[in-house]
Design an enzyme around this catalytic site. Structure first.
Site, short mmCIF file in Angstrom:
data_model
loop_
_atom_site.label_atom_id
_atom_site.label_comp_id
_atom_site.label_asym_id
_atom_site.label_seq_id
_atom_site.Cartn_x
_atom_site.Cartn_y
_atom_site.Cartn_z
N ARG A 158 0.86 -1.18 0.00
CA ARG A 158 0.00 0.00 0.00
C ARG A 158 0.89 1.22 0.00
O ARG A 158 2.00 1.21 0.58
CB ARG A 158 -0.92 0.03 1.23
CG ARG A 158 -2.04 -1.00 1.20
CD ARG A 158 -3.09 -0.66 0.15
NE ARG A 158 -4.25 -1.53 0.21
CZ ARG A 158 -4.38 -2.66 -0.48
NH1 ARG A 158 -3.38 -3.06 -1.26
NH2 ARG A 158 -5.49 -3.38 -0.39
N GLU B 41 -2.90 8.28 -3.74
CA GLU B 41 -3.35 7.38 -4.81
C GLU B 41 -4.83 7.63 -5.09
O GLU B 41 -5.62 7.69 -4.15
CB GLU B 41 -3.14 5.92 -4.39
CG GLU B 41 -3.40 4.94 -5.51
CD GLU B 41 -3.13 3.49 -5.10
OE1 GLU B 41 -4.07 2.67 -5.24
OE2 GLU B 41 -2.01 3.19 -4.66
#
Length: 316
Positions: free
Chosen positions: A232, A260
């Site tokens: 992540r 993101e």
């Protein structure tokens, strides 16, 4: 199951597209649309829409007063964690262990090989009709450190085996011994990082791994080392990574970023020595058949009162 009423199941696949679903459940297709397919209060088994973001994932949870199982289609659960406090006690949260190992491990090897062998430069050279011959690093004889040695980390090592790496070291939350060797803890990173030519991140995002790849972590990596993130984006401190990339000391291959999606104009897009893919580790043709098998298996267990698998959290 605790109610005599036929339980509702919400899934991001139409029921007629999944083989082997048990009878006796009411199936509703919901893939994150604004309108719900039924009253959330009657949902007993919720399969979270895939890659639709945290806002979509948690939106119906407040109304799911009778839900018993929340099943993600991702290995990580960070996108549903913000909504867990909205659920009644005793709800089991399950992840998608077994679904993404093959795809994510494939991408990891692709990122490593493409970065080491200079593929981004070759692509730019092709665009400009330039023949960029040269001498490039190989994966053979490199030392690889896998940070996050769960099922995906193990699948990555499976695929590293034919490449004649000098060494593969493993790090996870808890120390243990595997058939391939010891698994170290995060406390051992200061001793392991200076020996790692390639560092692969495949760890979940949680309080112990948020910002794990700090300025100190990166400084401990040797000159020229490659950081590969298929975990992540929040595992890496982006500002610290940018400093290392811009200095030319380290390289990176990132399937995930923080923020993101990476917005236009972000300096990471054009930093030197970085290869970026848009969070496609699990988004391959291998996903859907494995996801459907997982859902069918979990629902068959649920329908007959057997324990479901992959339980990673129970609400309290």
């Amino acid at each position: 199951m605790t109610s005599t009423k036929t339980p509702d199941v919400w899934m991001p696949f139409p029921a007629d597209e999944i083989e082997g679903l048990p009878e006796g459940l009411n199936y509703h297709f919901w893939d994150g649309a604004q309108d719900y397919p039924a009253d959330p209060a009657h949902c007993a088994f919720y399969v979270v829409p895939y890659m639709k973001g945290s806002q979509v994932a948690v939106r119906p949870l407040a109304g799911m007063a009778q839900v018993q199982i929340v099943q993600t289609l991702t290995a990580g659960i960070d996108h549903v964690e913000p909504g867990l406090g909205l659920l009644p006690a005793g709800v089991r949260l399950c992840n998608a262990k077994g679904v993404h190992e093959a795809s994510t491990a494939e991408l990891t090897l692709a990122l490593i090989l493409a970065s080491l062998r200079g593929f981004p430069g070759f692509v730019h050279g092709q665009d400009k009709e330039e023949w960029r011959a040269g001498f490039y690093p190989a994966l053979a004889d490199k030392s690889v450190l896998i940070v996050g040695y769960g099922s995906i980390g193990a699948a990555i090592e499976d695929r590293l085996e034919p490449f004649e790496c000098a060494r593969v070291a493993r790090v996870a939350r808890s120390a243990r011994t595997t058939a391939r060797g010891p698994v170290h803890t995060l406390d051992d990173l200061p001793a392991l990082l200076p020996e790692a030519d390639v560092v692969v991140l495949s760890t979940p995002l949680n309080p112990s791994t948020q910002g794990l790849v700090s300025a100190e972590f990166l400084a401990a990596m040797p000159d020229g080392a490659l950081l590969v993130n298929v975990a992540r984006g929040g595992v890496v401190d982006t500002k610290s990574l940018l400093l290392e990339l811009e200095s030319g000391r380290l390289r990176a291959a990132l399937d995930v970023t923080d923020p993101e999606p990476l917005p236009a104009g972000h300096p990471l897009w054009h930093a030197p020595n970085v290869l970026i893919t848009p969070h496609v580790g699990g988004s391959t043709s291998a996903f859907e058949p494995r996801a459907k098998r997982l859902v069918a298996g979990q629902l068959n267990r649920f329908a007959i009162g057997e324990p479901v698998r992959n339980v990673v959290r129970t609400t309290g």
